[in-house]
Design a protein around this motif. Sequence first.
Motif, PDB file in Angstrom:
ATOM      1  N   ILE A  35       1.162  -1.127   0.097  1.00  0.00           N
ATOM      2  CA  ILE A  35       0.000   0.033   0.141  1.00  0.00           C
ATOM      3  C   ILE A  35       0.825   1.003  -0.258  1.00  0.00           C
ATOM      4  O   ILE A  35       1.921   1.103   0.426  1.00  0.00           O
ATOM      5  CB  ILE A  35      -1.038  -0.266   1.330  1.00  0.00           C
ATOM      6  CG1 ILE A  35      -1.582   1.055   1.077  1.00  0.00           C
ATOM      7  CG2 ILE A  35      -0.317   0.008   2.393  1.00  0.00           C
ATOM      8  CD1 ILE A  35      -2.964   1.165   2.215  1.00  0.00           C
ATOM      9  N   SER A  36       0.779   2.197  -1.182  1.00  0.00           N
ATOM     10  CA  SER A  36       1.347   3.444  -1.236  1.00  0.00           C
ATOM     11  C   SER A  36       1.155   4.285   0.409  1.00  0.00           C
ATOM     12  O   SER A  36       0.122   4.091   1.123  1.00  0.00           O
ATOM     13  CB  SER A  36       0.990   4.043  -1.821  1.00  0.00           C
ATOM     14  OG  SER A  36      -0.451   4.842  -1.961  1.00  0.00           O
ATOM     15  N   ASP A  37       2.227   4.746   0.621  1.00  0.00           N
ATOM     16  CA  ASP A  37       2.231   6.642   1.711  1.00  0.00           C
ATOM     17  C   ASP A  37       0.217   7.290   1.423  1.00  0.00           C
ATOM     18  O   ASP A  37      -0.214   7.418   2.578  1.00  0.00           O
ATOM     19  CB  ASP A  37       3.522   7.057   1.604  1.00  0.00           C
ATOM     20  CG  ASP A  37       4.315   6.057   1.887  1.00  0.00           C
ATOM     21  OD1 ASP A  37       3.961   5.157   2.809  1.00  0.00           O
ATOM     22  OD2 ASP A  37       5.393   6.852   2.363  1.00  0.00           O
ATOM     23  N   MET A  38       0.194   7.140  -0.053  1.00  0.00           N
ATOM     24  CA  MET A  38      -1.004   8.446   0.469  1.00  0.00           C
ATOM     25  C   MET A  38      -2.029   7.716   0.442  1.00  0.00           C
ATOM     26  O   MET A  38      -3.091   8.088   1.382  1.00  0.00           O
ATOM     27  CB  MET A  38      -0.353   8.853  -1.343  1.00  0.00           C
ATOM     28  CG  MET A  38      -1.664  10.314  -1.560  1.00  0.00           C
ATOM     29  SD  MET A  38      -3.184   9.513  -1.845  1.00  0.00           S
ATOM     30  CE  MET A  38      -4.837  10.954  -2.919  1.00  0.00           C
ATOM     31  N   ALA A  39      -2.039   6.162   0.723  1.00  0.00           N
ATOM     32  CA  ALA A  39      -3.240   5.345   0.530  1.00  0.00           C
ATOM     33  C   ALA A  39      -3.418   5.351   1.803  1.00  0.00           C
ATOM     34  O   ALA A  39      -4.777   5.401   2.311  1.00  0.00           O
ATOM     35  CB  ALA A  39      -3.150   4.817  -0.405  1.00  0.00           C
ATOM     36  N   CYS A  40      -2.792   5.173   2.480  1.00  0.00           N
ATOM     37  CA  CYS A  40      -2.659   5.157   4.316  1.00  0.00           C
ATOM     38  C   CYS A  40      -3.522   6.660   4.434  1.00  0.00           C
ATOM     39  O   CYS A  40      -3.922   6.389   5.419  1.00  0.00           O
ATOM     40  CB  CYS A  40      -1.026   5.006   4.522  1.00  0.00           C
ATOM     41  SG  CYS A  40      -0.844   3.549   4.529  1.00  0.00           S
ATOM     42  N   LYS A  41      -2.910   7.335   3.567  1.00  0.00           N
ATOM     43  CA  LYS A  41      -3.282   8.781   4.954  1.00  0.00           C
ATOM     44  C   LYS A  41      -4.570   8.813   4.697  1.00  0.00           C
ATOM     45  O   LYS A  41      -5.362   9.423   4.988  1.00  0.00           O
ATOM     46  CB  LYS A  41      -1.975   9.772   3.503  1.00  0.00           C
ATOM     47  CG  LYS A  41      -2.838  11.473   4.363  1.00  0.00           C
ATOM     48  CD  LYS A  41      -2.063  12.186   3.549  1.00  0.00           C
ATOM     49  CE  LYS A  41      -2.737  13.335   3.728  1.00  0.00           C
ATOM     50  NZ  LYS A  41      -2.285  14.921   2.568  1.00  0.00           N
ATOM     51  N   VAL A  42      -5.409   8.746   3.332  1.00  0.00           N
ATOM     52  CA  VAL A  42      -6.261   8.623   2.619  1.00  0.00           C
ATOM     53  C   VAL A  42      -7.338   7.895   4.015  1.00  0.00           C
ATOM     54  O   VAL A  42      -8.642   8.117   3.593  1.00  0.00           O
ATOM     55  CB  VAL A  42      -6.939   8.665   1.103  1.00  0.00           C
ATOM     56  CG1 VAL A  42      -8.280   9.691   1.255  1.00  0.00           C
ATOM     57  CG2 VAL A  42      -6.482   9.743   0.948  1.00  0.00           C
ATOM     58  N   LEU A  43      -7.422   6.678   4.314  1.00  0.00           N
ATOM     59  CA  LEU A  43      -8.015   5.600   4.780  1.00  0.00           C
ATOM     60  C   LEU A  43      -7.517   5.512   6.119  1.00  0.00           C
ATOM     61  O   LEU A  43      -8.156   5.120   6.674  1.00  0.00           O
ATOM     62  CB  LEU A  43      -7.268   3.902   3.718  1.00  0.00           C
ATOM     63  CG  LEU A  43      -7.694   4.063   2.220  1.00  0.00           C
ATOM     64  CD1 LEU A  43      -6.885   2.527   1.612  1.00  0.00           C
ATOM     65  CD2 LEU A  43      -8.933   4.203   1.542  1.00  0.00           C
ATOM     66  N   GLY A  44      -6.888   6.247   6.976  1.00  0.00           N
ATOM     67  CA  GLY A  44      -6.812   6.473   7.777  1.00  0.00           C
ATOM     68  C   GLY A  44      -5.715   5.081   8.394  1.00  0.00           C
ATOM     69  O   GLY A  44      -6.689   4.798  10.069  1.00  0.00           O
ATOM     70  N   VAL A  45      -5.082   4.459   8.040  1.00  0.00           N
ATOM     71  CA  VAL A  45      -4.503   3.397   8.533  1.00  0.00           C
ATOM     72  C   VAL A  45      -3.196   3.167   8.418  1.00  0.00           C
ATOM     73  O   VAL A  45      -2.333   4.311   7.642  1.00  0.00           O
ATOM     74  CB  VAL A  45      -4.722   2.145   7.505  1.00  0.00           C
ATOM     75  CG1 VAL A  45      -6.109   1.621   8.029  1.00  0.00           C
ATOM     76  CG2 VAL A  45      -4.543   2.304   5.747  1.00  0.00           C
ATOM     77  N   GLN A  46      -2.169   2.793   9.602  1.00  0.00           N
ATOM     78  CA  GLN A  46      -1.035   2.239   9.213  1.00  0.00           C
ATOM     79  C   GLN A  46      -0.981   1.370   8.581  1.00  0.00           C
ATOM     80  O   GLN A  46      -1.741   0.362   8.829  1.00  0.00           O
ATOM     81  CB  GLN A  46      -0.849   2.325  10.576  1.00  0.00           C
ATOM     82  CG  GLN A  46      -0.593   3.611  11.861  1.00  0.00           C
ATOM     83  CD  GLN A  46      -0.280   3.233  13.517  1.00  0.00           C
ATOM     84  OE1 GLN A  46       0.307   2.754  13.872  1.00  0.00           O
ATOM     85  NE2 GLN A  46      -0.978   4.203  14.363  1.00  0.00           N
ATOM     86  N   LYS A  47       0.728   1.592   7.622  1.00  0.00           N
ATOM     87  CA  LYS A  47       0.611  -0.025   7.070  1.00  0.00           C
ATOM     88  C   LYS A  47       1.018  -0.853   8.272  1.00  0.00           C
ATOM     89  O   LYS A  47       0.623  -1.927   7.440  1.00  0.00           O
ATOM     90  CB  LYS A  47       2.725   0.810   5.958  1.00  0.00           C
ATOM     91  CG  LYS A  47       2.732  -0.148   4.949  1.00  0.00           C
ATOM     92  CD  LYS A  47       3.675   0.673   4.327  1.00  0.00           C
ATOM     93  CE  LYS A  47       3.952  -0.280   2.714  1.00  0.00           C
ATOM     94  NZ  LYS A  47       4.839   0.510   1.818  1.00  0.00           N
ATOM     95  N   SER A  48       1.944  -0.516   8.623  1.00  0.00           N
ATOM     96  CA  SER A  48       2.750  -1.572   9.853  1.00  0.00           C
ATOM     97  C   SER A  48       1.838  -2.749   9.939  1.00  0.00           C
ATOM     98  O   SER A  48       1.955  -4.273  10.779  1.00  0.00           O
ATOM     99  CB  SER A  48       3.419  -1.065  10.513  1.00  0.00           C
ATOM    100  OG  SER A  48       2.286  -0.553  11.297  1.00  0.00           O
ATOM    101  N   LYS A  49       0.281  -1.918   9.856  1.00  0.00           N
ATOM    102  CA  LYS A  49      -0.980  -2.483  11.058  1.00  0.00           C
ATOM    103  C   LYS A  49      -1.430  -3.701  10.142  1.00  0.00           C
ATOM    104  O   LYS A  49      -2.462  -4.122  10.227  1.00  0.00           O
ATOM    105  CB  LYS A  49      -1.918  -1.831  11.788  1.00  0.00           C
ATOM    106  CG  LYS A  49      -0.882  -1.074  13.006  1.00  0.00           C
ATOM    107  CD  LYS A  49      -1.850  -0.637  13.817  1.00  0.00           C
ATOM    108  CE  LYS A  49      -0.872  -0.351  15.298  1.00  0.00           C
ATOM    109  NZ  LYS A  49      -1.507   1.150  16.578  1.00  0.00           N
ATOM    110  N   VAL A  50      -1.499  -3.198   8.296  1.00  0.00           N
ATOM    111  CA  VAL A  50      -2.161  -3.625   8.115  1.00  0.00           C
ATOM    112  C   VAL A  50      -1.741  -4.920   6.904  1.00  0.00           C
ATOM    113  O   VAL A  50      -2.909  -5.506   6.135  1.00  0.00           O
ATOM    114  CB  VAL A  50      -3.335  -2.613   6.603  1.00  0.00           C
ATOM    115  CG1 VAL A  50      -3.968  -2.247   7.382  1.00  0.00           C
ATOM    116  CG2 VAL A  50      -2.444  -1.609   6.228  1.00  0.00           C
ATOM    117  N   MET A  51      -1.031  -4.759   6.847  1.00  0.00           N
ATOM    118  CA  MET A  51       0.185  -5.848   5.318  1.00  0.00           C
ATOM    119  C   MET A  51      -0.825  -6.751   5.683  1.00  0.00           C
ATOM    120  O   MET A  51      -0.311  -7.248   6.900  1.00  0.00           O
ATOM    121  CB  MET A  51       1.442  -5.284   5.750  1.00  0.00           C
ATOM    122  CG  MET A  51       2.509  -4.081   5.308  1.00  0.00           C
ATOM    123  SD  MET A  51       2.087  -3.368   3.844  1.00  0.00           S
ATOM    124  CE  MET A  51       3.417  -4.684   2.988  1.00  0.00           C
TER     125      MET A  51
END
Length: 353
Positions: A35-51
């Motif tokens: 997931i890209s950084d911008m997608a994390c920002k828009v969706l309100g998620v942390q990359k490490s927690k959703v991978m």
Amino acid sequence: MHQELTVLQRFAGTFLKDVNLGVILLNTDFELIDISDMACKVLGVQKSKVMNRPMEQIFISLPPEHQLIQRQILDGMIIRNHALSWTNNQQRYELLLDSNVLRDDEDRIVGAYIIFKDVTNLRSLEEQVQRSDRLAMIGQIAAGTAHEIRNPLTSIKGFLQVLRKTFEENGMDRESGYTDVMLSEIKRINELVNEFLLLSKPKHVSFEAIDLSQVLKDILPIINNEALLHGITVEYEALYGLPHVIADKELLKQVFINICKNGIEAMGDAGRLTIIERVDKEERKVNIDIRDTGPGIPLFVIDKIFDPFFTTKAEGTGLGLSVCQRIVHDVGGNIRVSSKGFGTTFTVSIPYS
């Protein structure tokens, strides 16, 4: 070949990290694999927690029809330029979404990708232009007809008051009651004409450098009194050293009072109204968040609340938020609203130099 692969790998890594696009990669088990950084920002998620987690788990709190991505995407469902609204806990976004499957050399589906662009500013600009055109037209009509409406109303009101006095003197209570009803309706028409006039450009606007903190402190007693009547608590989170903005102080007071009163009325007999000051240094704007704990605004209503004459109140004219938006637009700012099931946040953004 090895060199080409390295370039592609570098591009893929940079694309996900730096490009201003939301990118989501899925495997055939509908699990998120990147997931890209911008997608994390828009969706309100942390990359490490959703991978490597299933998409249903990531958005488990949302009903299926409100989830950004459906499992059918893995069946080969292609999406092009699909416009949708997405609200995370802080902000509402307007997105333009594309998706497709990924296939191997033997044409078997091995995954899928979703790419989306944040077009919130474009959509807002388009809506702002349309609303400004409508408000300008209504303002011209208002300025041209207000006096023609008021003059006959004044005459009718005067004669009705004479009639009411005559009826009272002759003990004609029923007829006197009729005149009271007519006088209250005339008062309502007058109030509507006054709101019309607010839509036309005010003649005496005083633009100056103002401190939004001081504007809010000036109106807090009014907001607190209104809140007390409804059993609402008010919290004010001030920020020291807020940059000054160029605007008309009295008109901005009108904006904040109107939005705060709307929030208080939406909560009924209990709740909390929070006013928060923020500075967005990247956009060079002062943001004022006005947050209530009311029932929220349904999605089918939220796009209409700034439209002239749209109202959900029995006695409302539907002009209050239209006037607020015109005032804020005139100083180069904007008003955003986000609501997700419970509570609503209005954000007034005004640029500072």
